[in-house]
Scaffold this motif. Structure first.
Motif, PDB file in Angstrom:
ATOM      1  N   ASN A  63       2.180  -2.149  29.845  1.00 15.68           N
ATOM      2  CA  ASN A  63       0.757  -1.763  30.468  1.00 15.68           C
ATOM      3  C   ASN A  63       0.828  -0.418  30.941  1.00 15.68           C
ATOM      4  N   GLY A  64      -0.508   0.060  31.398  1.00 16.69           N
ATOM      5  CA  GLY A  64      -0.533   1.373  31.660  1.00 16.69           C
ATOM      6  C   GLY A  64       0.111   1.565  33.347  1.00 16.69           C
ATOM      7  N   LEU A  65       0.089   0.465  33.935  1.00 16.47           N
ATOM      8  CA  LEU A  65       0.596   0.636  35.232  1.00 16.47           C
ATOM      9  C   LEU A  65       2.204   0.804  35.071  1.00 16.47           C
TER      10      LEU A  65
ATOM     11  N   TYR B 201      -8.678   4.746  39.889  1.00 19.29           N
ATOM     12  CA  TYR B 201      -8.414   3.189  39.994  1.00 19.29           C
ATOM     13  C   TYR B 201      -6.921   2.973  40.643  1.00 19.29           C
TER      14      TYR B 201
ATOM     15  N   ALA C 235      -4.580   1.348  40.170  1.00 14.50           N
ATOM     16  CA  ALA C 235      -3.280   1.195  39.398  1.00 14.50           C
ATOM     17  C   ALA C 235      -2.623   2.664  39.658  1.00 14.50           C
TER      18      ALA C 235
ATOM     19  N   VAL D  79      -5.237  12.355  37.569  1.00 17.03           N
ATOM     20  CA  VAL D  79      -5.979  11.373  36.678  1.00 17.03           C
ATOM     21  C   VAL D  79      -7.070  12.006  35.824  1.00 17.03           C
TER      22      VAL D  79
ATOM     23  N   ASP E 126      -1.918  10.969  34.654  1.00 15.45           N
ATOM     24  CA  ASP E 126      -2.489   9.605  34.336  1.00 15.45           C
ATOM     25  C   ASP E 126      -3.489   9.671  33.501  1.00 15.45           C
TER      26      ASP E 126
ATOM     27  N   ALA F 283      -4.609   7.177  31.360  1.00 14.23           N
ATOM     28  CA  ALA F 283      -5.042   5.867  30.845  1.00 14.23           C
ATOM     29  C   ALA F 283      -6.480   5.807  30.423  1.00 14.23           C
ATOM     30  N   GLN F 284      -7.381   6.748  30.902  1.00 11.18           N
ATOM     31  CA  GLN F 284      -8.712   6.612  30.425  1.00 11.18           C
ATOM     32  C   GLN F 284      -9.112   7.912  29.370  1.00 11.18           C
TER      33      GLN F 284
ATOM     34  N   SER G  52      -2.732   3.868  29.217  1.00  7.66           N
ATOM     35  CA  SER G  52      -3.043   2.370  28.936  1.00  7.66           C
ATOM     36  C   SER G  52      -3.866   2.040  27.617  1.00  7.66           C
TER      37      SER G  52
ATOM     38  N   LYS H  32     -10.186   0.520  26.754  1.00  7.63           N
ATOM     39  CA  LYS H  32      -9.855   1.647  26.544  1.00  7.63           C
ATOM     40  C   LYS H  32     -10.295   2.583  25.320  1.00  7.63           C
TER      41      LYS H  32
ATOM     42  N   GLY I 112      -1.127  -3.321  27.155  1.00  7.59           N
ATOM     43  CA  GLY I 112      -0.132  -2.259  26.225  1.00  7.59           C
ATOM     44  C   GLY I 112      -0.351  -0.961  26.939  1.00  7.59           C
TER      45      GLY I 112
ATOM     46  N   TYR J 160     -15.432   3.124  40.929  1.00  7.15           N
ATOM     47  CA  TYR J 160     -15.174   1.766  41.400  1.00  7.15           C
ATOM     48  C   TYR J 160     -15.961   1.595  42.749  1.00  7.15           C
TER      49      TYR J 160
HETATM   50  C1  PLP Z   1      -6.698   5.620  35.758  1.00  3.78           C
HETATM   51  C2  PLP Z   1      -6.210   4.418  35.425  1.00  3.78           C
HETATM   52  N1  PLP Z   1      -4.697   4.199  35.701  1.00  3.78           N
HETATM   53  C3  PLP Z   1      -4.125   3.059  35.342  1.00  3.78           C
HETATM   54  C4  PLP Z   1      -4.507   2.275  34.744  1.00  3.78           C
HETATM   55  C5  PLP Z   1      -3.478   0.872  34.463  1.00  3.78           C
HETATM   56  O1  PLP Z   1      -3.534   0.350  33.240  1.00  3.78           O
HETATM   57  P1  PLP Z   1      -3.192  -0.997  32.749  1.00  3.78           P
HETATM   58  O2  PLP Z   1      -4.318  -1.619  33.065  1.00  3.78           O
HETATM   59  O3  PLP Z   1      -2.987  -0.831  31.533  1.00  3.78           O
HETATM   60  O4  PLP Z   1      -2.098  -1.367  33.510  1.00  3.78           O
HETATM   61  C6  PLP Z   1      -5.799   2.126  34.410  1.00  3.78           C
HETATM   62  C7  PLP Z   1      -6.561   0.921  33.829  1.00  3.78           C
HETATM   63  O5  PLP Z   1      -6.800  -0.172  34.053  1.00  3.78           O
HETATM   64  C8  PLP Z   1      -6.532   3.162  34.837  1.00  3.78           C
HETATM   65  O6  PLP Z   1      -7.896   3.151  34.555  1.00  3.78           O
END
Ligand code: PLP
Length: 374
Positions: free
Chosen positions: A64-66, A91, A93, A136, A162, A164-165, A186, A191, A199, A315
């Motif tokens: 996953n993204g985290l 976020y 994470a 990010v 980061d 992820a987005q 992520s 996404k 994933g 958020y």
């Molecule tokens: C900015 C950001 N970083 C990290 C993540 C973590 O990704 P994941 O949900 O796949 O663990 C997310 C999404 O959830 C995110 O929006």
């Protein structure tokens, strides 16, 4: 019968899947027939294809993204006693990845126009313990990387994107993911490039970081039953990799459709008085989210709900105000820019399959509501 006011979902996963159904079914069939479910040919192919897409040398699929962010930090030997600069407006994470690595997240306030890390505020947050910065690319808008990289180079810090987005977003013509030491992606289903489950991936040009993440994601094992370090189990499985290969093939088209929708929203909402997304000249965003800002956010949201338009808040509470980070002792007012953003932002529906009639309804409802509220 066509309703005058169509209900507008925030995101229509069903419509996304309907468009790709035969391709996704074929991907599922390939994996079923291969009898290989973990660390196999689909993952290898996806890693090659996604690295190439980002213009980077290496991609390592993870759970996953985290985990992508956390394993990248660990691969850079960032851990206990270290500090990592993170945006106050992200976020949670992003912060959790730092905490998982055993380091301390140190928030830096964003530029209130772009919502992304403000390079001018970075130096003041650097201490002798600082090891890295995590910009990010929030909402699919690339962060201003050049000044961040300059500071990092001068101060000997690593930079982890980061992303992820922001799959496919460009900064000064170059794709995110290959702009710094490494990037975490992520593939959460919502996404821009989403799997049919969880994933993530680390993307990097650094061969040492790539090798370290490969080992860390698989029990610390470079070869079967040879455990060099106490690793983790965080792998992108074959089925998700196969689905992601099909979705990567349409990513540019889907991002272009998001851009077209964003253009229509920017034009249509110009007279509303709402604060609209700001796109610097060097940015080619991919519109993961379309975020407007209003001092009357909650009333705006209620008005849109009343007209059948689903919205979300990305958020509602910033990480430093979450009970999870109480230990940092950052009370109300400690990070006023992030706090104001979190009070005032509203995400409108944004996905490639959004229909023209939906767009028309969103624009009309927002303009009407804003006229009454401002
Ligand atoms: C900015 C950001 N970083 C990290 C993540 C973590 O990704 P994941 O949900 O796949 O663990 C997310 C999404 O959830 C995110 O929006």
């Amino acid at each position: 019968v066509k309703s005058a006011n169509p209900a507008v979902p925030f995101l229509d996963v069903g419509a996304m899947h309907a468009e790709l159904r035969s391709r996704l079914d074929a991907a599922y069939g390939r994996v079923m027939d291969s009898n290989c479910l973990i660390l196999g040919p689909e993952l290898e192919a996806f890693e090659r294809e996604f690295a190439q897409y980002c213009g980077a040398k290496h991609c390592i699929g993870v759970g996953n993204g985290l985990d992508a962010l956390f394993l990248a930090l660990k691969a850079m030997l960032i851990g206990p006693g270290h500090e990592v600069l993170v945006p106050s407006n992200t976020y949670i994470a992003t912060w959790l990845a730092v905490s998982y690595a055993g380091a301390t997240p140190v928030p830096v306030e964003p530029d209130p126009r772009t919502y992304n890390l403000d390079p001018q505020r970075i130096e003041a947050a650097i201490t002798a313990r600082t090891r890295a910065i995590i910009p990010v690319h929030l909402y699919g808008q690339p962060a201003d990387m050049d000044p961040i990289l300059q500071i990092a180079r001068r101060r000997g810090l690593r930079v982890l994107e980061d992303a992820a987005q922001a799959h496919g977003a460009r900064y000064k013509g170059r794709r995110v993911g290959a702009l710094a030491d490494a990037a975490g992606f992520s593939f959460y289903p919502a996404k821009n490039l989403g799997a049919l489950g969880d994933g993530g991936a680390v993307v990097t040009n650094d061969a040492d970081v790539a090798m370290a993440v490969r080992v860390l994601r698989n029990y610390g094992s470079p070869f079967k039953y040879d455990h060099a370090v106490k690793g983790h189990n965080s792998r992108l499985d074959e089925l998700q990799a196969a689905f992601l290969r099909e979705k990567l093939a349409v990513l540019d088209d889907w991002n272009a459709r998001r851009s077209h929708i964003a253009r229509r929203l920017l034009d249509g909402l110009a007279p509303s008085g709402l604060q609209l997304p700001y796109v610097p000249a060097w940015a080619e965003p991919v519109w993961h989210l379309f975020v407007v800002r209003s001092a009357a956010r909650d009333a705006l949201r209620s008005a849109l709900t009343g007209r059948g338009i689903a919205t979300m808040v990305h958020y509602p509470v910033p990480p430093h105000r979450q009970p999870a980070y109480r230990e940092l002792g950052l009370g109300e007012g400690a990070l006023p820019i992030a706090e104001a953003i979190h009070r005032e932002v509203l995400s409108l529906p944004m996905f490639p399959q959004l229909k023209a009639e939906h767009l028309h309804h969103i624009v009309g409802a927002c303009v009407d509501a804003a006229r009454q509220l401002h």
